[in-house]
Design a protein around this motif. Structure first.
Motif, mmCIF file in Angstrom:
data_model
loop_
_atom_site.group_PDB
_atom_site.id
_atom_site.type_symbol
_atom_site.label_atom_id
_atom_site.label_comp_id
_atom_site.label_asym_id
_atom_site.label_seq_id
_atom_site.Cartn_x
_atom_site.Cartn_y
_atom_site.Cartn_z
ATOM 1 N N ARG A 5 1.072 -1.485 0.001
ATOM 2 C CA ARG A 5 -0.364 0.372 -0.239
ATOM 3 C C ARG A 5 1.329 1.540 -0.147
ATOM 4 O O ARG A 5 1.597 0.803 0.484
ATOM 5 C CB ARG A 5 -0.729 0.020 0.992
ATOM 6 N N GLN A 32 -0.768 -0.920 -4.657
ATOM 7 C CA GLN A 32 -2.002 -0.061 -4.228
ATOM 8 C C GLN A 32 -1.929 0.878 -3.611
ATOM 9 O O GLN A 32 -1.958 0.778 -2.117
ATOM 10 C CB GLN A 32 -3.040 -1.089 -4.092
ATOM 11 N N GLN A 34 -3.993 4.094 -1.519
ATOM 12 C CA GLN A 34 -5.486 4.231 -0.818
ATOM 13 C C GLN A 34 -6.136 5.040 -1.288
ATOM 14 O O GLN A 34 -5.738 5.779 -2.959
ATOM 15 C CB GLN A 34 -4.875 5.458 1.014
ATOM 16 N N LEU A 35 -7.594 5.105 -1.095
ATOM 17 C CA LEU A 35 -8.175 5.800 -1.911
ATOM 18 C C LEU A 35 -7.685 7.330 -2.323
ATOM 19 O O LEU A 35 -6.829 8.336 -1.730
ATOM 20 C CB LEU A 35 -9.628 6.000 -1.870
ATOM 21 N N GLY A 60 -6.501 4.415 -5.586
ATOM 22 C CA GLY A 60 -7.565 3.389 -5.120
ATOM 23 C C GLY A 60 -8.908 4.315 -5.955
ATOM 24 O O GLY A 60 -8.726 5.819 -5.511
ATOM 25 N N HIS A 119 -7.689 0.845 -9.203
ATOM 26 C CA HIS A 119 -8.116 -0.389 -8.186
ATOM 27 C C HIS A 119 -9.518 0.300 -7.667
ATOM 28 O O HIS A 119 -9.445 1.126 -6.422
ATOM 29 C CB HIS A 119 -6.728 -0.576 -6.714
ATOM 30 N N MET A 121 -12.865 0.674 -5.616
ATOM 31 C CA MET A 121 -13.544 0.277 -4.943
ATOM 32 C C MET A 121 -14.854 0.698 -4.341
ATOM 33 O O MET A 121 -14.742 1.741 -4.296
ATOM 34 C CB MET A 121 -12.629 0.860 -3.720
#
Length: 147
Positions: A5, A32, A34-35, A60, A119, A121
């Protein structure tokens, strides 16, 4: 494959760089995030920290379902700050969920210009991922594979 991350929106730039480098040294093959809500910060991260390492970065992208959902994330998810203009856009929308899909698609388009992928979500609304990608202009996999 070792995935790690990364949070390009981290307040400490030197801390972000040292953690990223330690993860590379430990064998990370891709990252990947974090948002992401601050795409200028993502671009700076890509240009100043990630650029020399040739490791894929996936941004993200989070489906916001409503203004209330965005406010909850701001309160409860450390390190995330959904900008007020996005919250206002969701609040004013006739259909906040559809507006969230549009926002996510716009963010996918921005992220594609900056990093190697996204990624997605969409917590408890995974069915919305295909429409988001369609709206963002991402071709289904079967259209990408040459026969």
């Amino acid at each position: 494959m070792l995935v790690q991350r990364v949070d390009p929106q981290c307040k400490s730039w030197s801390g972000l760089q040292s953690r990223f480098e330690r993860k590379i040294e430990a064998g990370a093959q891709f990252f990947q995030s974090q948002l992401i809500t601050d795409f200028e910060r993502l671009e700076k991260f890509m240009d100043t920290i990630a650029t020399g390492y040739k490791k894929p970065i996936l941004a993200g992208i989070f489906l916001l379902k409503s203004a209330k959902n965005a406010q909850f994330i701001n309160r409860c998810v450390p390190g995330v700050n959904i900008p007020q203009h996005i919250i206002d856009r969701l609040a004013k929308a006739k259909d906040p969920f559809e507006e969230g899909i549009k926002i996510a698609a716009e963010q996918v388009q921005i992220a594609r210009q900056l990093c190697q992928g996204v990624h997605m979500m969409a917590v408890k609304r995974e069915d919305a991922i295909a429409p988001i990608l369609d709206l963002a202009g991402i071709a289904p996999v079967n259209q990408l594979v040459s026969k």
